[in-house]
Design a protein around this motif. Sequence first.
Motif, PDB file in Angstrom:
ATOM      1  N   LEU A 151      15.333  59.716  99.619  1.00 13.29           N
ATOM      2  CA  LEU A 151      15.466  60.973  98.878  1.00 13.29           C
ATOM      3  C   LEU A 151      14.426  61.947  99.408  1.00 13.29           C
ATOM      4  N   LEU A 152      14.863  63.086  99.890  1.00 11.35           N
ATOM      5  CA  LEU A 152      13.979  64.132 100.412  1.00 11.35           C
ATOM      6  C   LEU A 152      14.138  65.354  99.511  1.00 11.35           C
ATOM      7  N   ARG A 153      13.134  65.573  98.644  1.00  8.02           N
ATOM      8  CA  ARG A 153      13.218  66.686  97.672  1.00  8.02           C
ATOM      9  C   ARG A 153      13.063  68.035  98.358  1.00  8.02           C
ATOM     10  N   ASP A 154      12.150  68.081  99.356  1.00  8.58           N
ATOM     11  CA  ASP A 154      11.936  69.334 100.092  1.00  8.58           C
ATOM     12  C   ASP A 154      11.500  68.959 101.502  1.00  8.58           C
ATOM     13  N   LEU A 155      12.380  69.150 102.475  1.00  9.22           N
ATOM     14  CA  LEU A 155      12.082  68.739 103.836  1.00  9.22           C
ATOM     15  C   LEU A 155      10.936  69.517 104.445  1.00  9.22           C
ATOM     16  N   HIS A 156      10.707  70.781 103.950  1.00 11.96           N
ATOM     17  CA  HIS A 156       9.636  71.603 104.527  1.00 11.96           C
ATOM     18  C   HIS A 156       8.257  71.090 104.159  1.00 11.96           C
ATOM     19  N   SER A 157       8.163  70.360 103.078  1.00  7.40           N
ATOM     20  CA  SER A 157       6.854  69.828 102.671  1.00  7.40           C
ATOM     21  C   SER A 157       6.802  68.322 102.791  1.00  7.40           C
ATOM     22  N   ASN A 158       7.823  67.733 103.410  1.00 12.42           N
ATOM     23  CA  ASN A 158       7.893  66.266 103.470  1.00 12.42           C
ATOM     24  C   ASN A 158       6.861  65.703 104.441  1.00 12.42           C
ATOM     25  N   GLU A 159       6.204  64.697 103.977  1.00 13.82           N
ATOM     26  CA  GLU A 159       5.286  63.935 104.814  1.00 13.82           C
ATOM     27  C   GLU A 159       5.673  62.462 104.694  1.00 13.82           C
ATOM     28  N   GLY A 160       5.345  61.669 105.710  1.00 12.68           N
ATOM     29  CA  GLY A 160       5.637  60.245 105.602  1.00 12.68           C
ATOM     30  C   GLY A 160       6.291  59.719 106.861  1.00 12.68           C
ATOM     31  N   PRO A 161       6.916  58.541 106.774  1.00 13.38           N
ATOM     32  CA  PRO A 161       7.428  57.857 107.970  1.00 13.38           C
ATOM     33  C   PRO A 161       8.597  58.547 108.642  1.00 13.38           C
ATOM     34  N   VAL A 162       9.290  59.424 107.915  1.00 13.93           N
ATOM     35  CA  VAL A 162      10.462  60.075 108.499  1.00 13.93           C
ATOM     36  C   VAL A 162      10.153  61.472 109.008  1.00 13.93           C
ATOM     37  N   ARG A 163       8.885  61.876 108.946  1.00 16.03           N
ATOM     38  CA  ARG A 163       8.561  63.230 109.368  1.00 16.03           C
ATOM     39  C   ARG A 163       8.998  63.510 110.793  1.00 16.03           C
ATOM     40  N   GLY A 164       8.797  62.536 111.686  1.00 13.16           N
ATOM     41  CA  GLY A 164       9.161  62.712 113.094  1.00 13.16           C
ATOM     42  C   GLY A 164      10.647  62.747 113.350  1.00 13.16           C
TER      43      GLY A 164
ATOM     44  N   LEU B 197      19.759  63.529 100.623  1.00  9.83           N
ATOM     45  CA  LEU B 197      19.772  62.168 100.082  1.00  9.83           C
ATOM     46  C   LEU B 197      20.599  61.304 101.034  1.00  9.83           C
ATOM     47  N   PHE B 198      19.978  60.222 101.539  1.00  3.54           N
ATOM     48  CA  PHE B 198      20.648  59.274 102.432  1.00  3.54           C
ATOM     49  C   PHE B 198      20.695  57.901 101.758  1.00  3.54           C
ATOM     50  N   VAL B 199      21.866  57.268 101.750  1.00  4.16           N
ATOM     51  CA  VAL B 199      22.039  55.972 101.092  1.00  4.16           C
ATOM     52  C   VAL B 199      22.784  55.024 102.039  1.00  4.16           C
ATOM     53  N   PRO B 200      22.252  53.812 102.274  1.00  3.78           N
ATOM     54  CA  PRO B 200      22.983  52.857 103.122  1.00  3.78           C
ATOM     55  C   PRO B 200      24.130  52.205 102.367  1.00  3.78           C
ATOM     56  N   MET B 201      25.209  51.927 103.076  1.00  7.78           N
ATOM     57  CA  MET B 201      26.340  51.179 102.519  1.00  7.78           C
ATOM     58  C   MET B 201      26.182  49.736 102.982  1.00  7.78           C
ATOM     59  N   THR B 202      25.575  48.929 102.139  1.00  8.00           N
ATOM     60  CA  THR B 202      25.207  47.568 102.514  1.00  8.00           C
ATOM     61  C   THR B 202      26.208  46.566 101.953  1.00  8.00           C
ATOM     62  N   GLY B 203      26.793  45.781 102.861  1.00  9.91           N
ATOM     63  CA  GLY B 203      27.707  44.732 102.437  1.00  9.91           C
ATOM     64  C   GLY B 203      26.960  43.457 102.107  1.00  9.91           C
ATOM     65  N   LYS B 204      27.654  42.321 102.263  1.00 12.21           N
ATOM     66  CA  LYS B 204      27.033  41.043 101.922  1.00 12.21           C
ATOM     67  C   LYS B 204      25.925  40.668 102.886  1.00 12.21           C
ATOM     68  N   GLN B 205      26.094  41.033 104.160  1.00 14.06           N
ATOM     69  CA  GLN B 205      25.114  40.611 105.161  1.00 14.06           C
ATOM     70  C   GLN B 205      24.636  41.735 106.063  1.00 14.06           C
TER      71      GLN B 205
ATOM     72  N   ASN C 177      14.786  70.547  96.108  1.00 12.67           N
ATOM     73  CA  ASN C 177      14.862  69.827  94.825  1.00 12.67           C
ATOM     74  C   ASN C 177      16.278  69.798  94.262  1.00 12.67           C
ATOM     75  N   ARG C 178      17.228  69.728  95.170  1.00 13.70           N
ATOM     76  CA  ARG C 178      18.621  69.735  94.720  1.00 13.70           C
ATOM     77  C   ARG C 178      19.052  68.363  94.216  1.00 13.70           C
ATOM     78  N   TYR C 179      18.391  67.289  94.720  1.00 20.34           N
ATOM     79  CA  TYR C 179      18.802  65.927  94.387  1.00 20.34           C
ATOM     80  C   TYR C 179      17.656  65.209  93.691  1.00 20.34           C
ATOM     81  N   THR C 180      18.004  64.370  92.741  1.00 24.73           N
ATOM     82  CA  THR C 180      17.034  63.717  91.869  1.00 24.73           C
ATOM     83  C   THR C 180      17.126  62.202  92.033  1.00 24.73           C
ATOM     84  N   PRO C 181      16.138  61.490  91.466  1.00 21.50           N
ATOM     85  CA  PRO C 181      16.234  60.016  91.485  1.00 21.50           C
ATOM     86  C   PRO C 181      17.492  59.511  90.791  1.00 21.50           C
ATOM     87  N   GLU C 182      17.969  60.265  89.774  1.00 21.50           N
ATOM     88  CA  GLU C 182      19.207  59.849  89.115  1.00 21.50           C
ATOM     89  C   GLU C 182      20.380  59.906  90.102  1.00 21.50           C
ATOM     90  N   HIS C 183      20.387  60.975  90.918  1.00 18.08           N
ATOM     91  CA  HIS C 183      21.430  61.071  91.952  1.00 18.08           C
ATOM     92  C   HIS C 183      21.330  59.903  92.938  1.00 18.08           C
TER      93      HIS C 183
END
Length: 777
Positions: free
Chosen positions: A126-139, A151-159, A173-179
């Motif tokens: 979940l990236l609330r604001d990409l302009h202020s984002n810091e962390g492992p995905v900054r690069g 908001l990026f979500v993996p589609m994970t099957g059984k394996q 701030n368009r997407y929330t933890p609820e989303h």
Amino acid sequence: YLYLTLDLSVFLFVALGIVLASIAVQRGADLSQAIARREQELQTLNDFARALSAARLDEREIIELLFAHAARVMDTSNFAISLVDERTQRVELALWYRGGEPQPPRHYERMAGLAAWVSEQRQPLLLRDLHSNEGPVRGLLHTGQRTRSALFVPMTGKQKVLGVISVQSEAPNRYTPEHERTLAAMAQQAALAIEQARVYRAAQYRATQLETIAEVSQRVAGIYELEDLMQFVVALVRVNFNYYHVDIYLLDGDVLVHHAGTEEEETAHAYVPIADTSLIGTVARSGEPLMVNEVRDEPRFRMDPSAPNTRAELIVPLRAENKVLGVLEVQADQADTFQESDLHVLQTLGDQVALAIQEAELFTSVQSEAYISNALLQVAEAVGTLGSVDDILKTIVQVTPLLVGVERMLILLAEPGTNSLAVRAAYGVDDKREPAMESSHVPLDVIVTQGEHPSSNAAYEISLPEDLQQRWQMIAALVLPLVMRGTLLGVICVDPIAALEPRRVQLLGGIANQAALAIEAVQLETERDLRARLDQELNIARTIQSSLLPDHTPAIPGFDVAAVWTPALQVAGDFYDFLPLVDGRWGITVADVADKGVPAAIYMTLARTIIRAIGLGKATRRTPHQVLERANEIIVADARTDMFVTAFYAVLDPEQADLCYASAGHCPPLLVRCADHSTEWLRGRGLPLGVLANIDLEEHARTLHPGDLVVFYTDGITEAMNTDNDLFGTDRLRQAALTAHHGDAQSVMQGILSSVHDFAAGQEQVDDLSMVVLRRV
């Protein structure tokens, strides 16, 4: 003043109560909204689960349901679902919207950017604001992009991860933890449904394959018209498997001919030589299938103008009884289309089609085959009881014109030891033109022309030289070699060629085979009789030769003696002998003729007789070197051959325990001293007997003490070989003698023989073997 103070306090108290009541009311309202959102979230998930249960097992329908239900709880104006192909691992942007508008699917070699990171980590992002984002995905963020929240979500099957869902917005701030929670739950349900859909699709595809195989098997059994059969197979394969292009080629001689295809008009590959380096030619030539999932990387691929969008190709041979009848070619307009299961199914179909082709051909030629079989049976019955080659050939030239209809025919047999053929039987040739037919010889290269191998039984045509045209009244001839086991026995020449249709040529080939079999049978019978007589004579020779050897070892006072003689063939060139001399002395001979078999056996008899006669002569008391030198004189004078014999002759005086000896180029015997276990090779200078007229041999003497032993032998002992072609050698002989020297002479001999046998490890004996062991008691 008091009243004023009280009024202010009451006012403040009342104001505080109002504020607290407002806060409580606001919190209640927020809680109500949160509960409402949670209820909407749960309702959406419940509705999505029910929709999936009611949906077909189809990937497209599943991802469209996912998009529709996600749109109920969040902004999906910029929405994408990327799916990973489970076989090729390529990525398809299967469903995506930009600005609320649907976009066509796209394909990529692999995941990239934030989607790749989410796929690898197998967790939502979940990236609330990409302009202020810091962390492992900054690069991984693209500078200058308008997206502010995502908001990026993996589609994970059984394996494994099946894909990635992404939603993006230009507002922060368009997407929330609820989303995030809702979309992750929906992604999990969708992934499981997609896995089930893929399993169902694979099973359905497999069922379609099996149904197609069954349908082809049922239909082809009753189709004897090849063109109808081919077109039926092409249509069935293309419709059931949804392939881009399908073609069938059948082999006609050295050329593949197009018989049926997706396009009704003749394709550019209508005729393909089997020697062609294309994929089709390669499969027809090798008889093995080829699967190419990217034709752009295959240099052997030839573009068919009727299928310009081909990206993948699968070709299987049409095989029947290990014979390639043609090829089945299937093309796809997408790379990485084909799997091993496709190859297996198409090869099964190809085998069924090939069987149907073969059955149709057999059906049309059954009467011809019956006639040929009956004719060959008559030939076999006619020649099977004949006992001579001439009778066989005369019968064949009488029967063949009646069965095949040829006007002229000659049978020529190879002359042993020459490069020519001799006419042995003829039909339709004027006797006046060929008065001495049996004496007519033809050079082999006149009949076996350049390019035709003399050991091949394939029929071929030749033009005859002018002299044979006059003598045989033929301008050209069809030549049928008589070949058995790769050996040319002769040829059959027939004329006229133009009247010989394939069925007649086939019949002639069968007659030629029958003739070759009959000729070989007679020759083998003759060879068997000759070999039987030779074996009988060799057995007699072995008996005679064995009788020339001592039938037992002598009883020498104070000494123990053992001996062995083992020929490599039925007769040998090795021998040993014991000569009872005057005064109780004994002569001991061990010799080896430089050859094996019958020549060596005859030479051995000569050498043994001469040495024995000289050694036992009573005119003089000859020493060992005198015996061998005199024997050499006689052998050189009488023998008319280049053969020679090595010999070791010793005279033992039992009373004095002295051993005098001389060697004519023979292997030096081994002397083993019992007292200190020392060994000595009893060498003596001298040439073999039969090489030069005059030889000068050395003579030596040794005294034998109790327990000492002497091992006389031929090179069949030391030159015995093992599986690595190593020789037994003198060192192993010495070790074997030392190991066994405490026993009697027989035990020592057996110990040495056992060592040789163990060393050879079952290797065939290639040289004659003789050994004498002398031990002082």
